[in-house]
Design a protein around this motif. Structure first.
Motif, PDB file in Angstrom:
ATOM      1  N   ILE A   5      31.123 -82.024 -24.391  1.00  0.00           N
ATOM      2  CA  ILE A   5      32.330 -82.820 -24.630  1.00  0.00           C
ATOM      3  C   ILE A   5      32.519 -83.054 -26.121  1.00  0.00           C
ATOM      4  N   ALA A   6      31.417 -83.287 -26.853  1.00  0.00           N
ATOM      5  CA  ALA A   6      31.515 -83.466 -28.304  1.00  0.00           C
ATOM      6  C   ALA A   6      32.047 -82.193 -28.963  1.00  0.00           C
ATOM      7  N   ALA A   7      31.526 -81.039 -28.580  1.00  0.00           N
ATOM      8  CA  ALA A   7      31.993 -79.766 -29.148  1.00  0.00           C
ATOM      9  C   ALA A   7      33.451 -79.510 -28.790  1.00  0.00           C
ATOM     10  N   SER A   8      33.823 -79.844 -27.548  1.00  0.00           N
ATOM     11  CA  SER A   8      35.201 -79.648 -27.104  1.00  0.00           C
ATOM     12  C   SER A   8      36.157 -80.525 -27.901  1.00  0.00           C
ATOM     13  N   ILE A  24      30.392 -77.762 -34.732  1.00  0.00           N
ATOM     14  CA  ILE A  24      30.597 -77.038 -33.475  1.00  0.00           C
ATOM     15  C   ILE A  24      29.533 -75.949 -33.318  1.00  0.00           C
ATOM     16  N   ALA A  25      29.231 -75.249 -34.407  1.00  0.00           N
ATOM     17  CA  ALA A  25      28.199 -74.207 -34.353  1.00  0.00           C
ATOM     18  C   ALA A  25      26.844 -74.799 -33.976  1.00  0.00           C
ATOM     19  N   THR A  26      26.535 -75.978 -34.525  1.00  0.00           N
ATOM     20  CA  THR A  26      25.272 -76.648 -34.194  1.00  0.00           C
ATOM     21  C   THR A  26      25.223 -77.024 -32.717  1.00  0.00           C
ATOM     22  N   LEU A  27      26.315 -77.572 -32.216  1.00  0.00           N
ATOM     23  CA  LEU A  27      26.353 -77.992 -30.806  1.00  0.00           C
ATOM     24  C   LEU A  27      26.276 -76.786 -29.872  1.00  0.00           C
ATOM     25  N   ARG A  63      25.037 -72.563 -20.530  1.00  0.00           N
ATOM     26  CA  ARG A  63      25.752 -71.295 -20.722  1.00  0.00           C
ATOM     27  C   ARG A  63      27.182 -71.393 -20.182  1.00  0.00           C
ATOM     28  N   ARG A  64      27.349 -72.094 -19.073  1.00  0.00           N
ATOM     29  CA  ARG A  64      28.722 -72.249 -18.535  1.00  0.00           C
ATOM     30  C   ARG A  64      29.584 -73.066 -19.490  1.00  0.00           C
ATOM     31  N   TYR A  65      29.003 -74.099 -20.097  1.00  0.00           N
ATOM     32  CA  TYR A  65      29.752 -74.893 -21.064  1.00  0.00           C
ATOM     33  C   TYR A  65      30.153 -74.046 -22.273  1.00  0.00           C
ATOM     34  N   LEU A  66      29.283 -73.161 -22.710  1.00  0.00           N
ATOM     35  CA  LEU A  66      29.630 -72.263 -23.816  1.00  0.00           C
ATOM     36  C   LEU A  66      30.812 -71.371 -23.450  1.00  0.00           C
ATOM     37  N   ASP A  74      38.630 -72.160 -23.168  1.00  0.00           N
ATOM     38  CA  ASP A  74      39.589 -73.258 -23.303  1.00  0.00           C
ATOM     39  C   ASP A  74      38.813 -74.501 -23.723  1.00  0.00           C
ATOM     40  N   PRO A  75      38.848 -74.855 -24.998  1.00  0.00           N
ATOM     41  CA  PRO A  75      37.981 -75.928 -25.485  1.00  0.00           C
ATOM     42  C   PRO A  75      38.379 -77.318 -25.022  1.00  0.00           C
ATOM     43  N   ALA A  76      39.597 -77.521 -24.587  1.00  0.00           N
ATOM     44  CA  ALA A  76      40.057 -78.873 -24.257  1.00  0.00           C
ATOM     45  C   ALA A  76      39.390 -79.375 -22.997  1.00  0.00           C
ATOM     46  N   PHE A  77      38.767 -80.551 -23.083  1.00  0.00           N
ATOM     47  CA  PHE A  77      38.096 -81.130 -21.915  1.00  0.00           C
ATOM     48  C   PHE A  77      39.072 -81.979 -21.101  1.00  0.00           C
ATOM     49  N   VAL A  78      39.851 -82.789 -21.752  1.00  0.00           N
ATOM     50  CA  VAL A  78      40.737 -83.717 -21.045  1.00  0.00           C
ATOM     51  C   VAL A  78      42.058 -83.040 -20.765  1.00  0.00           C
TER      52      VAL A  78
END
Length: 460
Positions: free
Chosen positions: A408-411, A429-432, A447-450, A456-460
Motif C-alpha cells: 500500500i505504501a508503494a502504491s 518505491i524501488a526499496t519497497l 510477488r502478486r503485489y509486485l 495498476d499501482p492505485a490501491f483505492v
C-alpha cells in the motif's frame, strides 16, 4: 483366477488392521463385505524437508457410488497424514516449527493442549486432529523458487476437499475452525485473495454456528486444562475476526456483517507462563484490526451527512496516532517488521489518507497526512535497514500482514510521488519493491503485489 486379478501387496486397510487379505482386484473380499474403500497403493515413507510437503497416492478420494461415512473420512485423512507427514515424531517436529514461527503472531492454538493430543493414541484416531496437523504442515511450507511446489498445492487442494467432507457429514468442532483459519492464512499469504475471502466467509459462519461469538463465563472452579481450552476458544474467535477484516482489506472491501465485537480491553499483563503469554500482543492485534474495520466502514459505508463523516475521519486519525504511539513503546523498532499490529495500523493509516485524498476531503486529508508520512517513513526505515543487513531477516517469523502495508505504501507513492516532500519517491518505491521480492521467499503474496504495482499501482 488368473494372477492378473490379484494385487501384489495387501490392501492398506488389511495391513493396518493386521487382517488376512486375499488381494483381489479391484477390491479385496473383506473391504467389499464391509463396504470400505480399498486401496492397494503403497504408502512409502517419504523423507521431505519441513518446507516441502510431499504427497503419495492420488487415489485417496471416497467412492462416489455410496454414502460417505465418518469412518471413510478418517481412513482417507489418516492415509494422507501417513503419506505427507510420515509418523508422530515427524508431526512433533513440524509442530515445533509452527509454534516457533506462525504461532508467534497468530496464536490460535494452545501448544500444551496440542502436544498433549499428539501424544494421545485416542486423539490420533480423530480425523479433525489429523487434519489440523496437516494444516500446520501446510502453512510451514515455503515457496519453491517463484511458486509453490506441486506437492504443496496438492496438499492444499486435499485439505479444502476434506473441509467439504466434514461440512457434509460431521458436526462443527473447534479444530475445524482452526483448520479453516490456517487455510485462509495460507491463501492470503500466497496470493489467493479471492479464495481467502470466500474461505473466510464460511469460516466466520461456522464459528458463529459453533457459538464462539458468545461471551462465556470462565468459572474459577474449572480445571487448569478447561481454562486453557476456554482461552483457546477465545483466541480462535479473535483470529476469525482479525482474518475477516484483513482479507476484506486485500479485496478492497469492508469486513463481514458479523461485526459483533467492540474494541477489547488491551491486556498488558506480564504473565509469561503458558498460553496467556500471548494475551497482550494478540489483544493488541485485535484492537488494530478494529481500527482497520473502522477505516473500512468509513470508506465503503459513509453516512449521507458530510459533517459527520468528517468528524468520524478526524476521530479515526486521532485513534491511529495514539495507538501507533502505544505500539512504539512496546518494543524496539527493529522488531516492528515482525509485529502484526504495527502492520495493520500502518495499512489503516495509508488507506485512510489515500481515500481522503481521492475524495477531496481537504481538512481530513491534511490531518491524516502526518499519520500517512509516519507510516511510510517507518516502513522505509525498516526496509532500508533490512536491505543493508539481509541476514537479519527471519523469514519464519514474518507475518503476512507486513506485505500488505509495504504494498500500500508503494502504491500510494506511485500514484502520488509528491505526497511526501522529503522523500525521493522513485528511490523509495524501488526499496519497497525490493522488500516485496525478499518477502516472497516466504509468502508469495509479495510477488502478486509486485505484479499489481506493475499493472495498476492505485490501491483505492
Amino acid at each position: 483366477m488368473p494372477r492378473t486379478n490379484y494385487a501384489d501387496l495387501v490392501c492398506l486397510q488389511c495391513k493396518r488392521r493386521k487382517r488376512k487379505c486375499d488381494k483381489l482386484l479391484p477390491s479385496c473380499s473383506l473391504c467389499k463385505r464391509l463396504g470400505r474403500t480399498c486401496h492397494y497403493e503403497p504408502l512409502e515413507k517419504i523423507v521431505v524437508s519441513s518446507t516441502q510437503p510431499a504427497l503419495g497416492p492420488t487415489g485417496l478420494l471416497p467412492d462416489p457410488s455410496r454414502n460417505i461415512t465418518f469412518q471413510d473420512v478418517f481412513e482417507i485423512i489418516r492415509a494422507q497424514f501417513i503419506t505427507v507427514i510420515g509418523n508422530d515424531a515427524r508431526a512433533l517436529h513440524e509442530a515445533s516449527i509452527y509454534f516457533s514461527s506462525v504461532h508467534l503472531w497468530f496464536p490460535i492454538l494452545d501448544p500444551s493442549l496440542y502436544y498433549k493430543q499428539l501424544s494421545s493414541p485416542w486423539d490420533l484416531q480423530r480425523p479433525e486432529f489429523l487434519l489440523l496437523s496437516l494444516s500446520m504442515f501446510l502453512v510451514n511450507a515455503r515457496p519453491d523458487g517463484i511458486e509453490l511446489s506441486s506437492q504443496v498445492l496438492a496438499l492444499y487442494t486435499s485439505i479444502k476437499g476434506f473441509i467439504g467432507l466434514f461440512d457434509s457429514i460431521g458436526p462443527i468442532s473447534l479444530e475445524l475452525i482452526q483448520v479453516r483459519l490456517l487455510i485462509t492464512l495460507f491463501e492470503s499469504g500466497h496470493g489467493k485473495p479471492q479464495s481467502a475471502y470466500m474461505t473466510m466467509g464460511s469460516t466466520l459462519r461456522a464459528a458463529v454456528a459453533l457459538g464462539l461469538d458468545n461471551d462465556r463465563p470462565n468459572p474459577s472452579h474449572t480445571s487448569p486444562e478447561q481454562q486453557r481450552k476456554a482461552e483457546e476458544e477465545k483466541r480462535v474467535w479473535w483470529g476469525v475476526i482479525i482474518m475477516d477484516r484483513y482479507v476484506a482489506l486485500d479485496m478492497c472491501k469492508r469486513g463481514s456483517e458479523f461485526r459483533v465485537m467492540a474494541s477489547p480491553q488491551i491486556d498488558t499483563s506480564s504473565d509469561k507462563e503458558g498460553f496467556t503469554a500471548m494475551s497482550c500482543p494478540f489483544s493488541m492485534l485485535l484492537h488494530a484490526s478494529r481500527i482497520l474495520e473502522q477505516v473500512q466502514a468509513h470508506m465503503h459505508d459513509p453516512t449521507p451527512q458530510d459533517e459527520f463523516n468528517t468528524t468520524e475521519a478526524m476521530q479515526i486519525v486521532s485513534t491511529l496516532r495514539s495507538f501507533k504511539a502505544l505500539l512504539k513503546e512496546m518494543g524496539p523498532s527493529e522488531d516492528e517488521i515482525y509485529n502484526p499490529s504495527v502492520a495493520l495500523c500502518e495499512s489503516a493509516s495509508l488507506i485512510l489518507w489515500c481515500h481522503l485524498e481521492v475524495h477531496d476531503k481537504e481538512q481530513c486529508a491534511k490531518s491524516s497526512k502526518s499519520t500517512f508520512g509516519a507510516a511510510v517513513g517507518d516502513i522505509l526505515d525498516r526496509s532500508r535497514f533490512l536491505e543493508r543487513n539481509p541476514s537479519n531477516l527471519d523469514f519464519e517469523r514474518l507475518p503476512i500482514f507486513a506485505l500488505s502495508s509495504i504494498y500500500i505504501a508503494a502504491s500510494a507513492l506511485t500514484s502520488e510521488p509528491k505526497a511526501l516532500q522529503n522523500v525521493n519517491a522513485l528511490e523509495a518505491i524501488a526499496t519497497l519493491k525490493n522488500m516485496l521480492t525478499h518477502f516472497s521467499q516466504r509468502w508469495l503474496a509479495g510477488r502478486r503485489y509486485l505484479e499489481r504495482l506493475n499493472e495498476d499501482p492505485a490501491f483505492v
